[in-house]
Write a protein that holds these residues in place. Structure first.
Motif, mmCIF file in Angstrom:
data_model
loop_
_atom_site.group_PDB
_atom_site.id
_atom_site.type_symbol
_atom_site.label_atom_id
_atom_site.label_comp_id
_atom_site.label_asym_id
_atom_site.label_seq_id
_atom_site.Cartn_x
_atom_site.Cartn_y
_atom_site.Cartn_z
ATOM 1 N N ALA A 162 0.830 -1.199 0.000
ATOM 2 C CA ALA A 162 0.000 0.000 0.000
ATOM 3 C C ALA A 162 0.871 1.257 0.000
ATOM 4 C CB ALA A 162 -0.919 0.007 1.219
ATOM 5 N N ASP A 163 0.353 2.328 -0.600
ATOM 6 C CA ASP A 163 1.026 3.626 -0.536
ATOM 7 C C ASP A 163 0.689 4.337 0.761
ATOM 8 O OD1 ASP A 163 2.311 3.970 -3.283
ATOM 9 O OD2 ASP A 163 0.252 3.425 -3.809
ATOM 10 N N ARG A 164 -0.535 4.203 1.196
ATOM 11 C CA ARG A 164 -0.961 4.790 2.462
ATOM 12 C C ARG A 164 -1.856 3.796 3.184
ATOM 13 N NH1 ARG A 164 -2.984 10.906 3.321
ATOM 14 N NH2 ARG A 164 -0.705 11.117 3.281
ATOM 15 N N MET A 165 -1.762 3.795 4.520
ATOM 16 C CA MET A 165 -2.662 3.001 5.352
ATOM 17 C C MET A 165 -3.294 3.945 6.376
ATOM 18 S SD MET A 165 -0.598 -0.589 5.986
ATOM 19 C CE MET A 165 -2.060 -1.424 6.627
ATOM 20 N N SER A 166 -4.475 3.574 6.819
ATOM 21 C CA SER A 166 -5.154 4.402 7.813
ATOM 22 C C SER A 166 -5.967 3.534 8.755
ATOM 23 C CB SER A 166 -6.058 5.443 7.134
ATOM 24 O OG SER A 166 -7.018 4.814 6.317
ATOM 25 N N VAL A 167 -6.093 4.014 9.974
ATOM 26 C CA VAL A 167 -6.944 3.399 10.986
ATOM 27 C C VAL A 167 -7.786 4.522 11.564
ATOM 28 C CG1 VAL A 167 -7.037 1.881 12.990
ATOM 29 C CG2 VAL A 167 -4.975 1.913 11.554
ATOM 30 N N ASN A 168 -9.093 4.418 11.484
ATOM 31 C CA ASN A 168 -9.946 5.506 11.936
ATOM 32 C C ASN A 168 -10.099 5.500 13.449
ATOM 33 O OD1 ASN A 168 -10.294 6.390 9.354
ATOM 34 N ND2 ASN A 168 -12.403 5.667 9.128
ATOM 35 N N LEU A 169 -9.720 6.623 14.074
ATOM 36 C CA LEU A 169 -9.910 6.781 15.509
ATOM 37 C C LEU A 169 -11.388 6.918 15.837
ATOM 38 C CD1 LEU A 169 -8.542 7.153 18.265
ATOM 39 C CD2 LEU A 169 -8.409 9.601 17.779
ATOM 40 N N GLU A 170 -12.137 7.573 14.958
ATOM 41 C CA GLU A 170 -13.583 7.778 15.024
ATOM 42 C C GLU A 170 -14.010 8.798 16.076
ATOM 43 O OE1 GLU A 170 -14.790 6.870 12.522
ATOM 44 O OE2 GLU A 170 -14.597 4.783 11.990
ATOM 45 N N ARG A 197 3.595 2.837 12.179
ATOM 46 C CA ARG A 197 4.679 3.774 12.482
ATOM 47 C C ARG A 197 6.014 3.045 12.603
ATOM 48 N NH1 ARG A 197 2.784 5.476 16.784
ATOM 49 N NH2 ARG A 197 4.075 4.509 18.383
ATOM 50 N N GLN A 198 6.025 1.929 13.303
ATOM 51 C CA GLN A 198 7.266 1.176 13.478
ATOM 52 C C GLN A 198 7.757 0.620 12.150
ATOM 53 O OE1 GLN A 198 6.015 -1.638 16.453
ATOM 54 N NE2 GLN A 198 6.355 -0.221 18.161
ATOM 55 N N GLY A 199 6.829 0.173 11.300
ATOM 56 C CA GLY A 199 7.218 -0.322 9.986
ATOM 57 C C GLY A 199 7.818 0.760 9.115
ATOM 58 N N MET A 200 7.252 1.976 9.180
ATOM 59 C CA MET A 200 7.794 3.088 8.399
ATOM 60 C C MET A 200 9.195 3.467 8.862
ATOM 61 S SD MET A 200 4.484 5.586 7.993
ATOM 62 C CE MET A 200 5.498 6.851 7.224
ATOM 63 N N GLY A 220 2.691 7.475 4.262
ATOM 64 C CA GLY A 220 2.309 7.639 5.655
ATOM 65 C C GLY A 220 0.912 7.152 5.960
ATOM 66 N N GLN A 221 0.428 7.495 7.138
ATOM 67 C CA GLN A 221 -0.904 7.062 7.552
ATOM 68 C C GLN A 221 -1.786 8.260 7.871
ATOM 69 O OE1 GLN A 221 -1.369 5.151 11.456
ATOM 70 N NE2 GLN A 221 0.775 5.591 11.895
ATOM 71 N N SER A 222 -3.094 8.024 7.871
ATOM 72 C CA SER A 222 -4.069 9.057 8.197
ATOM 73 C C SER A 222 -5.133 8.454 9.105
ATOM 74 C CB SER A 222 -4.706 9.625 6.919
ATOM 75 O OG SER A 222 -5.371 8.594 6.192
ATOM 76 N N THR A 223 -6.006 9.296 9.604
ATOM 77 C CA THR A 223 -7.104 8.821 10.444
ATOM 78 C C THR A 223 -8.284 9.760 10.307
ATOM 79 O OG1 THR A 223 -7.653 7.990 12.664
ATOM 80 C CG2 THR A 223 -6.446 10.082 12.542
ATOM 81 N N GLN A 224 -9.404 9.382 10.896
ATOM 82 C CA GLN A 224 -10.631 10.166 10.802
ATOM 83 C C GLN A 224 -11.254 10.294 12.187
ATOM 84 O OE1 GLN A 224 -13.954 9.616 7.709
ATOM 85 N NE2 GLN A 224 -14.764 8.461 9.427
ATOM 86 N N ILE A 225 -11.773 11.495 12.481
ATOM 87 C CA ILE A 225 -12.512 11.733 13.718
ATOM 88 C C ILE A 225 -13.906 12.218 13.348
ATOM 89 C CG2 ILE A 225 -12.661 13.121 15.817
ATOM 90 C CD1 ILE A 225 -9.641 13.247 15.880
ATOM 91 N N ILE A 226 -14.916 11.591 13.918
ATOM 92 C CA ILE A 226 -16.301 11.994 13.675
ATOM 93 C C ILE A 226 -16.646 13.151 14.612
ATOM 94 C CG2 ILE A 226 -18.708 11.257 13.761
ATOM 95 C CD1 ILE A 226 -17.740 8.433 13.120
ATOM 96 N N MET A 250 2.180 10.183 11.032
ATOM 97 C CA MET A 250 0.834 10.711 10.789
ATOM 98 C C MET A 250 0.885 11.883 9.822
ATOM 99 S SD MET A 250 -2.374 10.301 11.330
ATOM 100 C CE MET A 250 -2.287 9.070 12.629
ATOM 101 N N ARG A 251 0.185 11.738 8.705
ATOM 102 C CA ARG A 251 0.167 12.787 7.683
ATOM 103 C C ARG A 251 -1.064 13.688 7.790
ATOM 104 N NH1 ARG A 251 4.541 11.178 7.681
ATOM 105 N NH2 ARG A 251 5.795 10.359 5.949
ATOM 106 N N ARG A 252 -2.241 13.090 7.981
ATOM 107 C CA ARG A 252 -3.457 13.896 8.024
ATOM 108 C C ARG A 252 -4.451 13.327 9.024
ATOM 109 N NH1 ARG A 252 -5.293 17.156 3.975
ATOM 110 N NH2 ARG A 252 -6.836 17.676 5.563
ATOM 111 N N VAL A 253 -5.142 14.237 9.679
ATOM 112 C CA VAL A 253 -6.315 13.888 10.478
ATOM 113 C C VAL A 253 -7.510 14.497 9.759
ATOM 114 C CG1 VAL A 253 -7.499 14.121 12.682
ATOM 115 C CG2 VAL A 253 -5.011 13.825 12.635
ATOM 116 N N TYR A 254 -8.493 13.671 9.429
ATOM 117 C CA TYR A 254 -9.682 14.143 8.723
ATOM 118 C C TYR A 254 -10.835 14.271 9.704
ATOM 119 C CZ TYR A 254 -7.196 13.222 4.401
ATOM 120 O OH TYR A 254 -6.264 13.243 3.391
ATOM 121 N N TYR A 255 -11.693 15.257 9.464
ATOM 122 C CA TYR A 255 -12.828 15.523 10.341
ATOM 123 C C TYR A 255 -14.111 15.311 9.545
ATOM 124 C CZ TYR A 255 -8.937 17.789 12.663
ATOM 125 O OH TYR A 255 -7.707 18.047 13.220
ATOM 126 N N SER A 256 -14.976 14.471 10.070
ATOM 127 C CA SER A 256 -16.209 14.132 9.373
ATOM 128 C C SER A 256 -17.402 14.504 10.245
ATOM 129 C CB SER A 256 -16.238 12.630 9.053
ATOM 130 O OG SER A 256 -17.461 12.267 8.449
#
Length: 423
Positions: A162-170, A197-200, A220-226, A250-256
């Motif tokens: 993968a180029d980017r992976m993400s796990v949503n914090l929610e 992070r450790q793999g990177m 890098g990785q990203s995540t999402q917060i509702i 961590m590259r981006r935190v997205y807000y939904s």
């Protein structure tokens, strides 16, 4: 494409649309002899526009929308009565390749509900991206969602393709997560983040020693917060984002903004309707201040003002709360202080510092540089006096009224309308 696969595609593409953490930058994956596709560094995906005007898109889809979890905010929770579908690994790989050959997409965003258990689901997702990379030699962009609670071995294998992976914090607090998503906890979310992070970091170290060492999640990785599903304030949300940004991967935190996709659930006491889009917009502006302007979360919002002002952008709100920091002498102040002036962005601040070496700057000079003088005039001094008077000469309330005029009663204003440009 058979009718059965087409029907699955409609269901699973619709189910995937609520995940907003799906843009990428910072990776280059060149085409190879006998391969197909490439990933161009510095561009976005999912109908994003690049600097040269191109619109780049991807296949945003779920492996399955079946799920054993019962998260109150999720449209795919197990207690929802909705059409369900599951694509096989072969069907999903073929869809991606055929869509790419028809020039519909330039990459893949793959997420999934959880079937059986996290490892079973993650193993099928990894098989999809591995088959694309190794069997079909696909060099386009791939964003892979990591399943909360999956094993370290599967995260490490998926990260190689993968180029980017993400796990949503929610949600920003574990208490709220346990209340509305009883099958999840922070450890199940943060463990895959830690593995990524450790793999990177290990990959970066290996590539210093060996030129052709495999890359691990290069974007890098990203995540999402509702936002708005639970009663946390913007201060709570931004403090969590700030802590995440201190992690090097961590590259981006997205807000939904929460969308009421389910019938009323008593676990969502704050979710009485759709969250105003302007709140989501203000959080992104505050996020930008933390990432590029040197602000901390506690400066943008604090215990006295725990929520962002919806009428004005966070940078202007901070300036009005701290009149003692102004006016700023544009011809003498350092770069960090100039960045804090409303109406001056990163590019303009750099040009100011570079230009003043050749002579004193005037208000006309600042306009040509790109400074928004309608805002900045109250917070700066330069060679001649500013037109409107500095914030030391007028009160913050007067500045606010000047910059946020009361709309005419005869003119109807749509509260959903957002400002496109801000500094």
């Amino acid at each position: 494409m058979t009718d059965t696969v087409l029907e699955k595609l409609k269901i699973l593409a619709e189910s995937a649309k609520y995940d907003v953490s799906c843009s990428s930058s910072g990776t280059v994956r060149h085409n190879t002899a006998g391969g197909i596709g490439n990933t161009v560094g510095g561009v976005g995906i999912c109908h994003s526009f690049t600097a040269d005007g191109r619109c780049v898109s991807l296949l945003k889809i779920m492996l399955t929308n079946h799920c054993i979890f019962d998260c109150a905010y999720c449209v795919n929770r197990r207690t929802n009565d909705r059409p369900r579908a599951t694509l096989s690994v072969r069907e999903l790989v073929d869809l991606t390749i055929e869509f790419y050959r028809r020039n519909y997409i330039e990459g893949l965003f793959l997420s999934s509900g959880i079937i059986r258990n996290p490892d079973y689901t993650m193993e099928r997702m990894v098989r999809v991206v591995k088959d694309l990379r190794t069997t079909h030699r696909f060099n386009g962009y791939i964003h892979l969602k990591s399943i909360p609670g999956c094993s370290r071995e599967l995260v490490e294998e998926g990260g190689l393709y993968a180029d980017r992976m993400s796990v949503n914090l929610e949600l920003p607090t574990e208490e709220s997560l346990r209340r509305v998503a009883p099958d999840k906890n922070f450890e199940s979310v943060f463990a895959p983040m830690r593995y990524i992070r450790q793999g990177m970091l290990q990959s970066q170290e290996d590539r210093r020693k060996f030129r052709h060492a495999p890359r691990f999640v290069p974007a890098g990785q990203s995540t999402q917060i509702i936002v708005g599903a639970t009663p946390e304030t913007d201060h709570d949300i931004l403090r969590v984002s700030s802590a995440l940004y201190r992690r090097p991967s961590m590259r981006r935190v997205y807000y939904s903004g929460y969308v009421p996709v389910n019938t009323y659930d008593t676990r969502l006491p704050a979710a009485v309707g759709r969250v105003p889009l302007i709140r989501e917009n203000r959080l992104y502006q505050a996020d930008w201040l933390m990432r590029f302007y040197g602000f901390s979360a506690d400066e943008i919002v604090d215990s006295a003002t725990p929520n962002l002002d919806l009428e004005i952008d966070p940078k202007l709100a901070w300036a009005l709360r701290h009149p003692e920091c102004f006016p700023v002498d544009i011809n003498r102040a350092d770069y960090a202080l100039i960045l804090r002036v409303p109406g001056i962005g990163v590019k303009s601040a750099r040009m100011i510092v570079a230009s003043r070496r050749y002579g004193s700057l005037t208000s006309d000079s600042l306009r040509r540089i790109g400074v928004v003088m309608k805002k900045a005039q109250y917070f700066i001094t330069c060679r001649e006096l500013s037109i409107g008077g500095t914030i030391q000469e007028v009160t913050p309330e007067q500045v606010r009224r000047a910059l946020v005029p009361t709309p005419s009663r005869s003119k109807k204003v749509d509260p959903r309308q957002l400002s496109i440009v801000w500094e």
